[in-house]
Design a protein around this motif. Structure first.
Motif, mmCIF file in Angstrom:
data_model
loop_
_atom_site.group_PDB
_atom_site.id
_atom_site.type_symbol
_atom_site.label_atom_id
_atom_site.label_comp_id
_atom_site.label_asym_id
_atom_site.label_seq_id
_atom_site.Cartn_x
_atom_site.Cartn_y
_atom_site.Cartn_z
ATOM 1 N N LEU A 155 -6.774 -0.941 -9.846
ATOM 2 C CA LEU A 155 -6.521 -1.481 -11.183
ATOM 3 C C LEU A 155 -5.267 -0.879 -11.788
ATOM 4 N N ALA A 156 -5.132 0.434 -11.665
ATOM 5 C CA ALA A 156 -3.967 1.124 -12.239
ATOM 6 C C ALA A 156 -2.673 0.687 -11.561
ATOM 7 N N ALA A 157 -2.737 0.457 -10.229
ATOM 8 C CA ALA A 157 -1.549 0.062 -9.473
ATOM 9 C C ALA A 157 -1.285 -1.445 -9.544
ATOM 10 N N LYS A 158 -2.184 -2.185 -10.181
ATOM 11 C CA LYS A 158 -2.054 -3.639 -10.350
ATOM 12 C C LYS A 158 -2.018 -4.371 -9.010
ATOM 13 N N THR A 159 -2.785 -3.882 -8.042
ATOM 14 C CA THR A 159 -2.792 -4.504 -6.719
ATOM 15 C C THR A 159 -3.984 -5.438 -6.517
ATOM 16 N N ASN A 160 -4.908 -5.448 -7.459
ATOM 17 C CA ASN A 160 -6.044 -6.359 -7.313
ATOM 18 C C ASN A 160 -5.680 -7.729 -7.909
ATOM 19 N N LYS A 161 -6.586 -8.675 -7.798
ATOM 20 C CA LYS A 161 -6.331 -10.037 -8.260
ATOM 21 C C LYS A 161 -7.395 -10.436 -9.264
ATOM 22 N N ARG A 162 -6.965 -10.874 -10.458
ATOM 23 C CA ARG A 162 -7.894 -11.325 -11.492
ATOM 24 C C ARG A 162 -7.350 -12.589 -12.130
ATOM 25 N N THR A 199 -11.657 -15.876 -10.364
ATOM 26 C CA THR A 199 -11.296 -15.311 -9.058
ATOM 27 C C THR A 199 -11.056 -13.820 -9.166
ATOM 28 N N LEU A 200 -11.575 -13.086 -8.183
ATOM 29 C CA LEU A 200 -11.436 -11.629 -8.144
ATOM 30 C C LEU A 200 -11.111 -11.207 -6.718
ATOM 31 N N GLY A 201 -10.068 -10.409 -6.563
ATOM 32 C CA GLY A 201 -9.693 -9.921 -5.242
ATOM 33 C C GLY A 201 -9.354 -8.437 -5.282
ATOM 34 N N THR A 210 -12.794 0.270 4.106
ATOM 35 C CA THR A 210 -12.084 -0.337 5.236
ATOM 36 C C THR A 210 -10.667 -0.771 4.888
ATOM 37 N N GLY A 211 -10.384 -0.971 3.618
ATOM 38 C CA GLY A 211 -9.069 -1.475 3.216
ATOM 39 C C GLY A 211 -8.920 -2.971 3.403
ATOM 40 N N LYS A 212 -9.963 -3.652 3.870
ATOM 41 C CA LYS A 212 -9.910 -5.096 4.072
ATOM 42 C C LYS A 212 -9.858 -5.812 2.726
ATOM 43 N N TRP A 213 -9.018 -6.848 2.656
ATOM 44 C CA TRP A 213 -8.906 -7.614 1.420
ATOM 45 C C TRP A 213 -10.134 -8.507 1.245
#
Length: 304
Positions: free
Chosen positions: A160-167, A269-271, A277-280
Motif C-alpha cells: 500500500l505504501a509503495a503504491k504497487t497494489n491495484k484498487r 477490483t483488488l490486486g 510467494t510474491g505471486k500476483w
C-alpha cells in the motif's frame, strides 16, 4: 462525560503532539493525533497539525471524549469470502457494514464477522481492528484484503505504501464530462469547519485519483476510479472537487440525487502480491443489486 483541558504554553518549544503528551501523561502522541483529526484539539481556536511548532502563550484547548468499550466478540455475519489462503482473506464487504468497531458502531462490523470466520488474524497496534490493513466507508461496497498473520500484514502495508497494489472502483456521479479521463492530484485533510468531512487542504496529505468515464446519462456518469493513494473519503472528496459529487452521497453530494442506501461507490477490483510467494493475485466482484438497478434505470430512461 468528556474531559476538558486548557493549556497555556509557557516557555516550551517543539511539536504540538509532543508537548501535549508531556503535559497530559496518559495521552500518547498517537492518541493526540486522533484527537486532532477529530477536531478535539484547538490551538488559539484553530485546528493545527501534530507537527505544529508551539509558541509562548499559545492557548491549547483539549476535549477527550469518554471512550466506549469496544466489542470484539465473534458474530456470524455470513461474510462473502472471495478468496482465502494461509496468509490473506479477500472479502466482499456489503454496503452498510462498518469495517471495524468504533464509537457508535461497537459491533456487527466486518471485524466481528472475521473473528467468527477464523481465529487467524494479524494483530493490530490499536487492538480493535485485527487483520485490517485498509478500509472502505460504511456505505461503500466491495473488496478488502485482510491479513491473517503479522508477516502478511507487514507485506500488504508495504505494498500500500509503495503504491504497487491495484484498487479500482466504480462510481456513479452527478454531471457529464467533456474529457474521457483525467488525474486528480489534490491533498486531502480534515475539514476544519465540519469534523465529519474531509476536504481539499494545501496542508493535507498527498492524494491522487485516476478516473475514466465509462458511460454518460442525462445528468449522471459512470466512472472508473483508480486509487494511487488511499486517503479517507478520497474518491468522494476528489469527485466533488472537480464538480462531480457521487450520487447518493449524504455527506458530500447534493440533496437532489438518486435514491439509494448511501453513495453509489463500489470497490470492484483488488490486486496485490501474495505475501509469501510474491505471486500476483487479482479479484473482481459485481456491483450490488441496488447499484445495478439504478444503472439499468439510467440506461433505459436517460441514455445520452
Amino acid at each position: 462525560m468528556s474531559k476538558i483541558y486548557e493549556l497555556i504554553v509557557a516557555d516550551e518549544k517543539g511539536r504540538l503532539d509532543k508537548y501535549i503528551s508531556e503535559q497530559i501523561t496518559d495521552l500518547s502522541r498517537t492518541r493526540v493525533k486522533e484527537l486532532i483529526d477529530d477536531n478535539k484539539i484547538l490551538v488559539n481556536n484553530k485546528v493545527e497539525k501534530p507537527s505544529y511548532k508551539i509558541s509562548k502563550l499559545d492557548r491549547i484547548n483539549i476535549e477527550i471524549p469518554k471512550k466506549e468499550p469496544l466489542n470484539l466478540e465473534p458474530e456470524d455475519l455470513n461474510l462473502d469470502i472471495v478468496y482465502e489462503d494461509s496468509d490473506v482473506i479477500v472479502v466482499n464487504k456489503p454496503q452498510g457494514m462498518v469495517v471495524h468497531p468504533a464509537a457508535g458502531h461497537p459491533n456487527h462490523t466486518l471485524v466481528n464477522g472475521l473473528l467468527y470466520h477464523t481465529k487467524e488474524l494479524a494483530k493490530s497496534p490499536e487492538g480493535f481492528r485485527p487483520g485490517i490493513v485498509h478500509r472502505i466507508d460504511k456505505d461503500t461496497s466491495g473488496l478488502l484484503m485482510v491479513a491473517k498473520n503479522d508477516k502478511a500484514r507487514e507485506s500488504l502495508e508495504r505494498q500500500l505504501a509503495a503504491k504497487t497494489n491495484k484498487r479500482e472502483y466504480l462510481a456513479l456521479v452527478h454531471g457529464n464530462f467533456e474529457n474521457q479521463s483525467g488525474i486528480i492530484a489534490a491533498p486531502i485533510g480534515r475539514n476544519p469547519n465540519n469534523r465529519k468531512q474531509m476536504a481539499i487542504n494545501p496542508n493535507g496529505k498527498e492524494a491522487v485519483t485516476h478516473f475514466t468515464v465509462l458511460e454518460q446519462f442525462k445528468g449522471y456518469s459512470l466512472v472508473k476510479c483508480v486509487l494511487e493513494t488511499g486517503r479517507t473519503h478520497q474518491i468522494r472528496v476528489h469527485m466533488k472537487y472537480i464538480g462531480h459529487p457521487l450520487a447518493g452521497d449524504p455527506l458530500y453530494g447534493p440533496k437532489n440525487t438518486l435514491k439509494g442506501k448511501g453513495q453509489f461507490l463500489h470497490a470492484k477490483t483488488l490486486g496485490f502480491k501474495q505475501p509469501s510467494t510474491g505471486k500476483w493475485l487479482e479479484f473482481s466482484c459485481p456491483i450490488p443489486t441496488i447499484f445495478r438497478e439504478q444503472l439499468d434505470n439510467l440506461r433505459l430512461h436517460q441514455k445520452m
